[in-house]
Design an enzyme around this catalytic site. Structure first.
Site, short mmCIF file in Angstrom:
data_model
loop_
_atom_site.label_atom_id
_atom_site.label_comp_id
_atom_site.label_asym_id
_atom_site.label_seq_id
_atom_site.Cartn_x
_atom_site.Cartn_y
_atom_site.Cartn_z
N ASN A 175 0.78 -1.24 0.00
CA ASN A 175 0.00 0.00 0.00
C ASN A 175 0.82 1.29 0.00
O ASN A 175 0.32 2.32 -0.44
CB ASN A 175 -1.04 -0.02 1.13
CG ASN A 175 -0.43 -0.10 2.50
OD1 ASN A 175 0.67 -0.62 2.68
ND2 ASN A 175 -1.14 0.40 3.48
N GLY B 95 2.82 -5.69 7.15
CA GLY B 95 1.84 -6.43 6.37
C GLY B 95 0.73 -6.94 7.27
O GLY B 95 0.48 -6.38 8.34
N SER B 96 0.08 -8.01 6.83
CA SER B 96 -1.10 -8.49 7.55
C SER B 96 -0.71 -9.28 8.80
O SER B 96 0.39 -9.83 8.89
CB SER B 96 -1.92 -9.37 6.62
OG SER B 96 -1.14 -10.47 6.22
N GLU C 21 4.87 -4.60 11.95
CA GLU C 21 3.92 -3.49 11.75
C GLU C 21 2.71 -4.08 11.04
O GLU C 21 2.75 -4.31 9.82
CB GLU C 21 4.56 -2.40 10.88
CG GLU C 21 5.77 -1.72 11.51
CD GLU C 21 5.39 -0.73 12.60
OE1 GLU C 21 4.19 -0.44 12.78
OE2 GLU C 21 6.30 -0.27 13.30
N LEU C 22 1.64 -4.38 11.80
CA LEU C 22 0.53 -5.15 11.24
C LEU C 22 -0.73 -4.29 11.07
O LEU C 22 -0.63 -3.07 11.05
CB LEU C 22 0.29 -6.38 12.12
CG LEU C 22 1.57 -7.20 12.43
CD1 LEU C 22 1.28 -8.37 13.35
CD2 LEU C 22 2.26 -7.68 11.16
N CYS D 162 -3.04 1.22 6.87
CA CYS D 162 -3.18 0.42 8.10
C CYS D 162 -3.86 1.19 9.21
O CYS D 162 -4.42 0.59 10.12
CB CYS D 162 -1.81 -0.07 8.54
SG CYS D 162 -0.62 1.26 8.58
N GLU E 155 -10.27 -6.30 10.00
CA GLU E 155 -9.67 -5.20 9.24
C GLU E 155 -10.29 -5.17 7.84
O GLU E 155 -10.12 -6.12 7.05
CB GLU E 155 -8.15 -5.39 9.13
CG GLU E 155 -7.51 -4.25 8.36
CD GLU E 155 -6.01 -4.39 8.21
OE1 GLU E 155 -5.51 -5.51 8.01
OE2 GLU E 155 -5.32 -3.34 8.27
P1 NAP Z 1 0.58 -9.20 3.20
O1 NAP Z 1 -0.27 -9.99 2.31
O2 NAP Z 1 0.73 -9.62 4.61
O3 NAP Z 1 2.02 -9.11 2.48
C1 NAP Z 1 3.06 -8.34 3.01
C2 NAP Z 1 4.39 -8.84 2.49
O4 NAP Z 1 4.64 -10.15 3.02
C3 NAP Z 1 4.46 -8.98 0.97
O5 NAP Z 1 5.73 -8.60 0.53
C4 NAP Z 1 4.25 -10.48 0.78
O6 NAP Z 1 4.77 -10.97 -0.44
C5 NAP Z 1 5.05 -11.00 1.95
N1 NAP Z 1 4.76 -12.41 2.30
C6 NAP Z 1 3.66 -13.15 2.00
N2 NAP Z 1 3.79 -14.40 2.51
C7 NAP Z 1 5.00 -14.44 3.14
C8 NAP Z 1 5.70 -15.45 3.86
N3 NAP Z 1 5.19 -16.65 4.08
N4 NAP Z 1 6.93 -15.16 4.36
C9 NAP Z 1 7.47 -13.93 4.18
N5 NAP Z 1 6.84 -12.93 3.49
C10 NAP Z 1 5.62 -13.18 3.00
O7 NAP Z 1 0.08 -7.66 3.27
P2 NAP Z 1 -0.40 -6.71 2.09
O8 NAP Z 1 -1.71 -7.18 1.58
O9 NAP Z 1 0.71 -6.44 1.14
O10 NAP Z 1 -0.62 -5.34 2.91
C11 NAP Z 1 -1.77 -5.08 3.64
C12 NAP Z 1 -1.58 -5.34 5.12
O11 NAP Z 1 -0.46 -4.60 5.60
C13 NAP Z 1 -2.76 -4.84 5.95
O12 NAP Z 1 -3.05 -5.79 6.95
C14 NAP Z 1 -2.25 -3.55 6.56
O13 NAP Z 1 -2.89 -3.16 7.73
C15 NAP Z 1 -0.82 -3.89 6.78
N6 NAP Z 1 -0.01 -2.67 6.91
C16 NAP Z 1 0.48 -2.31 8.14
C17 NAP Z 1 1.20 -1.13 8.29
C18 NAP Z 1 1.77 -0.69 9.62
O14 NAP Z 1 2.66 0.16 9.62
N7 NAP Z 1 1.33 -1.24 10.73
C19 NAP Z 1 1.42 -0.31 7.18
C20 NAP Z 1 0.90 -0.70 5.94
C21 NAP Z 1 0.19 -1.89 5.82
P3 NAP Z 1 3.78 -11.19 -1.72
O15 NAP Z 1 3.29 -9.84 -2.07
O16 NAP Z 1 4.67 -11.81 -2.69
O17 NAP Z 1 2.67 -12.09 -1.23
#
Ligand code: NAP
Length: 470
Positions: A149, A225-226, A245-246, A279, A373
């Site tokens: 994002n 990420g998530s 950071e979830l 997020c 979420e």
């Molecule tokens: P995501 O699906 O959790 O993916 C995040 C990253 O993790 C991507 O680079 C993904 O790669 C990678 N990944 C996936 N499976 C993995 C594994 N088994 N081992 C290691 N890495 C892996 O999240 P998203 O959909 O990109 O982003 C949305 C989420 O991020 C939301 O939940 C949001 O709240 C959260 N977020 C949090 C913050 C904060 O600062 N707290 C800021 C922004 C977003 P691929 O893309 O190749 O699957």
């Protein structure tokens, strides 16, 4: 684009298309790395960590300052790249670049400040001659895994502090949005960072992530990420430092004395920027019953004025979601809430990746649009009677990243600040507010550890204690 591994830009036979979410066109392809590529990146990063450890703080500062200047010079190119791969509006894309410039500049400043403390050991009984002090040293290899994002600034929040602290860093950008991270890698190399100090490995997290995260040569994993993937990473990482950071479902409390025009403006900016895919997006709007109807009337007008369409057009205020299936998921949750008794005030429809900005009212806390979420362009409004009930609702979540309250009453504001369990607390602002220098990170299932360069360098270094015994 190619990926950058072991000091070389490389292609692979297997590639992944990078899709423009607005029109579905393929804007580029990137290599799909294998576990062998991960191993090659790790071996190279071992050398990179040795080289980085010997570079002075001032030189790291100079390189990061140059990187910030190059980013600023390329604002338009980076802004367009972000918009094309992620779907946020071009105005938001440019804003993300200017924030990234700040993040890298702030990181550069921290490269000069990695100090320790003198430990007053004579405060312990019987130890009067010992001299104790701490040294802050780099972790070694940092793996930085980022979400889709904010494909530039959230990568900078990891890479900037990692390099400032004297580490080598391996970036694993989100597969939907890898181009900004690859271009950032070009900028960092151009700024003078050694070839092995940075790697940018593209490909599916599910297939290469575990090899990156589990490797014992990696000393620090920083993930945004998530919650689900964060939990998997924590299990796979084992005994390493981790920053998580979830996600969240951030609440905004509207008290009866709130300035309604400010609340509506804040709900729009907090709930709908980047099509709600932030997020700390405002998701649960907990509104006092005395002003509930007035708020909904004013919010309807404001939300209906959000222009949607081609995110490359300066006049457009909201673009598509990152994927069509995400828009379908968001719509499913909205329909589910409406079937269970909630009301659609405006919006509620989608086409492809474009979901209408949506307001739903009379939402019950156990509906999915409230308790999970949502990560999409909709806000869920729920009435309350007194502040204790509002605080109870705000805390009734597995998450705790950011929360906001609108009130003119100092007692209510301070009660909110002391009783709401959240990493960030905003008084008279929506929850979606961040200055890149501030400590940023959640409590509960929103994660652990802090970002913000000053705080992140602490997480990317180890503290050693030295005692001189006379
Ligand atoms: P995501 O699906 O959790 O993916 C995040 C990253 O993790 C991507 O680079 C993904 O790669 C990678 N990944 C996936 N499976 C993995 C594994 N088994 N081992 C290691 N890495 C892996 O999240 P998203 O959909 O990109 O982003 C949305 C989420 O991020 C939301 O939940 C949001 O709240 C959260 N977020 C949090 C913050 C904060 O600062 N707290 C800021 C922004 C977003 P691929 O893309 O190749 O699957």
């Amino acid at each position: 684009m190619k990926m950058y591994v072991a000091g070389k830009w490389i292609n692979k036979a297997a590639t992944v298309d990078v899709i423009n979410p607005y029109d579905g066109s393929v804007i580029d392809t990137v290599p799909q790395a294998s576990v062998d590529d991960v191993n090659s990146a790790l071996s190279s990063a071992v050398k990179g960590a040795e080289v980085m450890r010997k570079i002075s703080g001032y030189d790291r500062f100079e390189m990061l300052r140059k990187a910030a200047d190059l980013l600023a010079d390329r604002t338009e190119d980076f802004g367009r790249t972000i918009t094309m791969e992620e779907g946020k509006t071009i105005v938001e894309g440019r804003t993300e670049v200017s924030r990234a410039v700040q993040t890298i500049s702030l990181s550069g400043e921290e490269a000069k400040r990695l100090g320790g403390d003198v430990v007053p050991l004579d405060g312990a009984p019987g130890w009067e001659g010992q001299l104790g002090f701490t040294l802050r040293v780099p972790c070694g290899i940092v793996v930085a895994i980022s979400p889709f994002n904010f494909p530039l600034n959230l990568v900078c929040h990891k890479v900037g502090p990692a390099l400032a602290a004297g580490n080598a860093v391996i970036i694993k950008p989100a597969t939907d949005t890898p181009l900004s991270a690859l271009k950032l890698t070009e900028v960092l190399l151009e700024s003078g960072f050694p070839a092995e100090a940075i790697q940018c490995v593209t490909g599916r997290g599910g297939s290469i992530g575990p090899a990156l995260v589990a490797d014992p040569r990696v000393r620090k994993v920083t993930f945004t990420g998530s919650k689900e993937i964060g939990e998997q990473i924590c299990k796979t990482a084992g005994l390493k430092k981790v920053t998580m950071e979830l996600g969240s479902n951030s609440p905004l409390i509207v008290m009866p004395d709130a300035d309604m025009s400010k609340v509506v403006a804040a709900t729009i900016s907090s709930g709908f920027s980047n099509a709600g895919q932030v997020c700390i997006s405002a998701q649960r709007i907990i509104t006092n019953a005395k002003v509930y109807d007035d708020y909904l009337d004013a919010l309807k007008v404001g939300v209906e004025a959000i222009s949607t369409g081609d995110p490359m057009e300066d006049s457009v205020k909201m673009g598509p979601m990152v994927r069509a299936d995400d828009a379908e998921r968001v719509n499913g949750w909205i329909k589910e809430a409406v079937d269970a008794g909630a009301r659609t005030i405006t919006g509620g429809e989608y086409s492809g990746a474009m979901h209408q900005p949506t307001v739903i009212a009379d939402v019950k806390p156990d509906m999915r649009v409230s308790c999970e979420e949502l990560f999409g362009p909709a806000v869920a409004v729920t009435p309350f009677v007194d502040i204790d009930e509002a605080i109870h609702m705000a805390n009734d979540s597995e998450y705790g990243l950011s929360a906001g309250i609108f009130t003119q009453d100092i007692d209510w504001a301070m009660k909110f600040a002391s009783e709401v369990h959240s990493g960030n607390l905003m008084i008279n602002s929506g929850p979606q507010w961040r200055a890149d220098l501030m400590p940023y990170g959640g409590v509960k299932d929103s994660g652990m550890g802090k970002e913000g360069p000053k705080y992140a360098v602490n997480e990317m270094t180890e503290l050693k204690l030295v005692v001189y015994h006379p």
